[in-house]
Write an enzyme that holds these catalytic residues in place. Structure first.
Site: not given
Length: 484
Positions: A219-223
Site C-alpha cells: 500500500g502507501s508505505t511504498f510511497k
C-alpha cells in the site's frame, strides 16, 4: 634376538599407523558420506539425539537440548517461550527435519561447522558427546514479549523493531504462532498429527516466518520509494504544487484510481508535495509514477533492496517491484503499492531504517555472537552497510515529510509527547470479495536523532480496523525502547 624384536617393532608401528590412518579417514574424510548414508541408522539416531547447542536471548536459553527419557535418542530438544519465538528458532525434529535458525545454523548448533573441527577431534579421543555451539541473538526478550502480547490472537499481525544504526533486530513478533515443542517429539505419529493440526491454522506454516516470508501489498508505505525517485529526479521538492484530483482515468483502461474517501485528500484539488505526502493522496503519486517511468521507480526500489537476495541468517523472500515492462495503468497502481508490488514486513522496515540512518541501509541481523563449548567466539557478524540509498540531505527531506505525517496527517495516532516520530502509513486492498485490506505503519524515532525503526502490519483486516492497531502499537513500542 635383536633382529626379531626389530621386526616385531616395525610390524607394530606399521599396524598402528594403518589403524590411525583408517580412523582418520573414517572420522574426518568420510564423515559426511557416512552420515548421509540412509542405511546408517546408528548414525541417524546418534545425530538426531545429540546435544545441540543452545539458542539464547538476553543470556537465557530459548532452545536447548536436555537428556531424553524413555527414548532411543539421548537428547530431547526443548523450547522455552516457544510461541514467542517459534518462527525464529524454528524446530528441530528427529522425523521432519528442521526450520528457522535450527536449519539455517545447523552446522554450528550440531557441532559440525569447520570452526569446530578441533572440538570434534577432542570429543573423539575423550569419548564425550560433541556439544553444539551457542547462538546468541540480537533480540530483546522484554520488548519481544511486549510486542507479541499486543498482537490480538485472532489477527495476522507483525511488529518489527530494528536498531537502524547497526541493523540489529530487537523485536520480530508475529501471530499466528505455534508451540515448537509439538514438532520436537520423538514419535513419528505424534509429529505427523501435531503438524497437521498446526498447518490447519490459516496463515500459519512451521516452515517459514511470516515477517520475512509473506510478500504482500505494501500500500502507501511504498510511497517512500516514489518519494525518493521524485526528489532525486530534480523535478520535485517539498513545496512543489501537485494536482490532486479525486480520481484519474487509468490509461488504456476503463478503470479509475481514486483517493480514499475517508481521508483529507478531498479537501484540496491542488496542494504542495509535503501535504500530499502527509495525507497519502493516491492520484498525485500515481501520476508522478507514470511521469517518472518504470525505470526510475525500479532503481529507487532496488536501492532499498527490492528484488535482491538477503539472509539474516534466515532466508528473506525478496520483495518485488516489476523488472519486466508493464503498462502505464499497472505502473500507476504499482506506485501506490498495489498491482505488481509485493513486500515483506522486514523490507518495509528497511525503508524507514535507511531514511532514519541518513540514507544508509544496514544489513538486518538476528545473530549477535556464536560461541564454542569453551565460550570462544566462532562467529560475530559486524555491522554491514548494504547500500547508500540516498544522500543525507534527501533523507532529511523525507524525514521532514514523515514527521508532518504524524503531526497533521494519516499517522496522527503515533504522536508522542516525549519526542517527534517520523512515519508513513499504508492501506492496501487485497482484491478479495470481502473487501479486506492490509494495514501498515512504518517509521522511526526520535526524528532528530533516530535510534529505532518500527514497523507494524496487519493482514486481511476489515477496512478501518487497522488504523486503531498500527499507529498506537508503533507509539507504544517506540516509547518502550527509547529511554527517558
Amino acid at each position: 634376538m635383536n633382529h626379531a624384536i626389530r621386526h616385531i617393532w616395525i610390524v607394530s608401528v606399521t599396524l598402528f599407523v594403518a589403524l590411525f590412518a583408517a580412523l582418520s579417514l573414517i572420522q574426518v574424510v568420510l564423515t559426511d558420506d557416512l552420515n548421509a548414508n540412509s542405511k546408517n541408522s546408528r548414525q541417524i539416531i546418534a545425530s538426531a539425539g545429540s546435544p545441540r547447542g543452545p539458542i539464547t536471548v538476553d543470556g537465557e536459553a530459548i532452545a536447548l537440548s536436555v537428556p531424553a527419557e524413555n527414548s532411543p535418542y539421548d537428547y530431547q530438544r526443548v523450547y522455552r517461550d516457544a510461541e514467542l519465538y517459534s518462527g525464529i528458532t524454528g524446530f528441530y525434529s528427529t522425523y521432519g527435519g528442521s526450520s528457522g535458525l535450527e536449519s539455517a545454523l545447523n552446522d554450528y548448533l550440531s557441532g559440525q561447522s569447520d570452526s569446530q573441527f578441533f572440538d570434534r577431534i577432542s570429543a573423539l579421543f575423550t569419548g564425550e558427546s560433541m556439544q553444539g555451539a551457542q547462538v546468541e541473538l540480537t533480540l530483546n526478550g522484554q520488548w519481544q514479549q511486549m510486542a507479541y502480547d499486543m498482537i490480538p490472537d485472532d489477527r495476522r499481525g507483525t511488529i518489527i523493531v530494528t536498531d537502524l544504526t547497526n541493523g540489529d533486530i530487537k523485536v520480530m513478533a508475529s501471530k499466528p504462532s505455534y508451540d515448537t515443542n509439538r514438532l520436537a517429539v520423538h514419535s513419528r505419529n505424534d509429529y505427523l498429527q501435531n503438524l497437521e493440526e498446526i498447518e490447519a491454522t490459516p496463515g500459519l506454516t512451521p516452515h517459514s516466518l511470516g515477517p520475512i516470508s509473506n510478500r504482500i501489498f505494501p500500500g502507501s508505505t511504498f510511497k517512500l520509494v516514489d518519494t525518493l525517485a521524485m526528489l532525486e529526479s530534480g523535478d520535485y521538492d517539498l513545496d512543489t504544487e501537485l494536482e490532486n484530483p479525486p480520481s484519474i482515468q487509468l490509461p488504456q483502461s476503463v478503470n479509475e484510481l481514486e483517493n480514499l474517501d475517508t481521508g483529507n485528500c478531498y479537501q484540496r484539488q491542488e496542494a504542495e508535495f509535503r501535504w500530499i505526502f502527509a495525507q497519502s493522496c493516491n492520484t498525485p503519486f500515481a501520476e508522478a509514477g507514470m511521469d517518472l517511468g518504470q525505470q526510475a521507480l525500479l532503481e529507487a526500489a532496488e536501492s532499498f533492496w527490492f528484488n535482491q537476495e538477503l539472509t539474516i541468517p534466515l532466508y528473506v523472500t525478496p520483495s518485488h517491484f516489476p523488472e519486466e515492462e508493464v503498462s502505464d495503468a499497472a505502473l500507476a497502481l504499482s506506485a501506490i503499492g498495489q498491482q505488481d508490488v509485493g513486500a515483506t514486513a522486514l523490507q518495509i522496515n528497511m525503508l524507514a531504517a535507511a531514511i532514519g540512518n541518513e540514507g544508509t541501509l544496514m544489513r538486518p541481523q538476528l545473530v549477535d555472537t556464536i560461541r564454542g563449548t569453551d565460550l570462544q567466539v566462532l562467529s560475530q557478524p559486524s555491522p554491514e552497510v548494504l547500500n547508500e540509498v540516498m544522500s543525507p540531505d534527501v533523507a532529511a527531506e523525507i524525514t521532514e515529510m514523515m514527521v508532518e505525517t504524524v503531526e497533521s496527517g494519516t499517522g496522527w495516532r503515533a504522536q508522542s509527547s516525549r519526542f517527534d516520530v517520523a512515519a508513513k502509513t499504508g492501506t492496501a486492498e487485497i482484491g478479495d470479495e470481502d473487501g479486506l485490506v492490509n494495514s501498515w505503519i512504518t517509521g522511526f524515532a526520535p526524528a532528530d536523532n533516530p535510534q529505532y525503526a518500527v514497523t507494524v502490519v496487519y493482514e486481511r483486516l476489515e477496512p478501518g480496523v487497522g488504523n486503531e492497531l498500527t499507529g498506537p502499537q508503533m507509539l507504544a513500542m517506540l516509547e518502550a525502547v527509547i529511554g527517558e
